[in-house]
Design a protein around this motif. Structure first.
Motif, PDB file in Angstrom:
ATOM      1  N   THR A  72       1.562  -0.849   9.669  1.00 42.52           N
ATOM      2  CA  THR A  72       1.654  -2.290   9.352  1.00 42.52           C
ATOM      3  C   THR A  72       1.126  -2.867   7.995  1.00 42.52           C
ATOM      4  O   THR A  72       1.907  -3.077   6.982  1.00 42.52           O
ATOM      5  CB  THR A  72       1.740  -3.307  10.413  1.00 42.52           C
ATOM      6  N   PRO A  73       0.019  -2.805   8.335  1.00 39.56           N
ATOM      7  CA  PRO A  73      -1.004  -3.595   7.138  1.00 39.56           C
ATOM      8  C   PRO A  73      -1.198  -2.866   5.790  1.00 39.56           C
ATOM      9  O   PRO A  73      -0.819  -3.111   4.447  1.00 39.56           O
ATOM     10  CB  PRO A  73      -2.255  -3.768   7.103  1.00 39.56           C
ATOM     11  N   VAL A  74      -0.242  -1.057   5.904  1.00 38.95           N
ATOM     12  CA  VAL A  74      -0.781  -0.494   4.889  1.00 38.95           C
ATOM     13  C   VAL A  74       0.995  -0.191   4.026  1.00 38.95           C
ATOM     14  O   VAL A  74       1.217  -0.387   2.749  1.00 38.95           O
ATOM     15  CB  VAL A  74      -0.651   0.904   5.206  1.00 38.95           C
ATOM     16  N   ARG A  75       2.396  -0.702   5.123  1.00 40.94           N
ATOM     17  CA  ARG A  75       3.198  -0.643   4.376  1.00 40.94           C
ATOM     18  C   ARG A  75       3.139  -2.222   3.724  1.00 40.94           C
ATOM     19  O   ARG A  75       4.058  -1.892   2.954  1.00 40.94           O
ATOM     20  CB  ARG A  75       4.765  -0.765   5.894  1.00 40.94           C
ATOM     21  N   GLU A  76       2.342  -3.346   4.128  1.00 35.72           N
ATOM     22  CA  GLU A  76       2.898  -4.113   3.202  1.00 35.72           C
ATOM     23  C   GLU A  76       1.725  -4.650   2.250  1.00 35.72           C
ATOM     24  O   GLU A  76       2.414  -4.819   0.420  1.00 35.72           O
ATOM     25  CB  GLU A  76       2.133  -5.658   4.021  1.00 35.72           C
ATOM     26  N   ALA A  77       1.022  -4.157   2.248  1.00 34.77           N
ATOM     27  CA  ALA A  77      -0.104  -3.551   0.459  1.00 34.77           C
ATOM     28  C   ALA A  77       1.168  -2.636  -0.168  1.00 34.77           C
ATOM     29  O   ALA A  77       1.152  -3.121  -1.541  1.00 34.77           O
ATOM     30  CB  ALA A  77      -1.223  -2.824   1.187  1.00 34.77           C
ATOM     31  N   LEU A  78       1.906  -1.449   0.416  1.00 33.39           N
ATOM     32  CA  LEU A  78       2.055  -0.856  -0.330  1.00 33.39           C
ATOM     33  C   LEU A  78       3.974  -1.263  -0.708  1.00 33.39           C
ATOM     34  O   LEU A  78       3.921  -1.371  -2.031  1.00 33.39           O
ATOM     35  CB  LEU A  78       3.211   0.165   0.109  1.00 33.39           C
ATOM     36  N   GLN A  79       4.396  -2.274  -0.515  1.00 37.52           N
ATOM     37  CA  GLN A  79       5.644  -3.079  -1.057  1.00 37.52           C
ATOM     38  C   GLN A  79       4.717  -4.364  -1.926  1.00 37.52           C
ATOM     39  O   GLN A  79       5.920  -4.288  -3.381  1.00 37.52           O
ATOM     40  CB  GLN A  79       6.063  -3.865   0.499  1.00 37.52           C
TER      41      GLN A  79
END
Length: 250
Positions: A72-79
């Motif tokens: 979840t935090p990885v996807r937020e950072a990638l976005q």
């Protein structure tokens, strides 16, 4: 602590995980937000410093494992990185480091030249003896990094040099604004640093700018800053020709 979710199939999942430094997530209510910010900072630095090359795949699973978090935090950072134009996300295909958009570079350099031209004019009007000494100390640091052949250290000293000028001008926000528009320029610029004689030329240009500030000559200081940054414009074709896969656009 969030538990990792079951990895989904990934076209690049059989690639060995790159050796990245893991940052432990902080504890407390803001853990998720701070973890996302740490992941964003780490990946952004790797991309801007060209430690992750344009076109290189980014695998969520590997990043989540390195940071010891869920996806979840990885996807937020990638976005967030995608919003900055540093990565591209293709559903059902993968996530990749974005190529450097050639068409965006000239405008970004022109904006930076305008902002820094204003800063150096004020710096030439307001610089104290101790502030000029600080600039010259930074030049010595740059010289040491050139002699050591340390490109990363040179880049950091270079960034500090320009920040110092804005601080001396009394308008540090000018440098903050320049940083916002020059992200893609920084990526391209990193490709030019290894060119023979490039670091020596940049150092000489910096020294000329400091001399104009020390002479309290705003017009000359602005002219020398413009010459310094104009070199970024003229070097684009050479950098693109040497690294065509890293760029997009004519």
């Amino acid at each position: 602590m969030d538990m990792p979710t079951t990895p989904t199939p990934d076209a690049s999942s059989d690639r060995p995980a790159p050796q990245r430094s893991a940052v432990k997530p902080s504890r407390g209510p803001a853990r998720g937000a701070s973890t996302m910010a740490a992941i964003h900072r780490s990946l952004r630095a790797e991309i801007v410093e060209m430690r992750r090359n344009p076109g290189e795949p980014i695998v969520e699973k590997h990043i989540a494992e390195a940071f010891g978090v869920s996806r979840t935090p990885v996807r937020e950072a990638l976005q967030r990185l995608a919003d900055e134009g540093l990565i591209e996300i293709f559903p059902q295909v993968g996530t990749f480091v974005a190529r450097i958009p050639v068409n965006a570079l000239p405008e970004a350099i022109v904006i930076r030249t305008s902002l820094e031209g204003t800063a150096v004019r004020y710096a030439a009007q307001r610089a104290t003896g101790s502030q000029i000494a600080g600039l010259r100390a930074n030049l010595l640091l740059q010289q040491e990094t050139v002699e050591d052949g340390d490109l990363n250290a040179f880049h950091e000293a270079d960034e500090r040099f320009h920040a110092l000028i804005a601080e001396i001008a009394g308008y540090p926000g000018l440098w903050s604004m320049a940083q916002q528009v020059k992200v893609q320029v920084d990526r391209y610029r990193r490709l030019t640093l290894p060119e023979p004689g490039r670091l020596t030329n940049v150092l000489a240009e910096h020294a000329a700018i400091v001399d104009a500030i020390a002479d309290a000559d705003p017009a000359l200081a602005a002219d020398r800053m413009a010459v310094h940054l104009d070199g970024l414009l003229t070097s684009i074709p050479q950098a693109q020709g040497a690294n065509p896969f890293f760029f997009t656009g004519p």
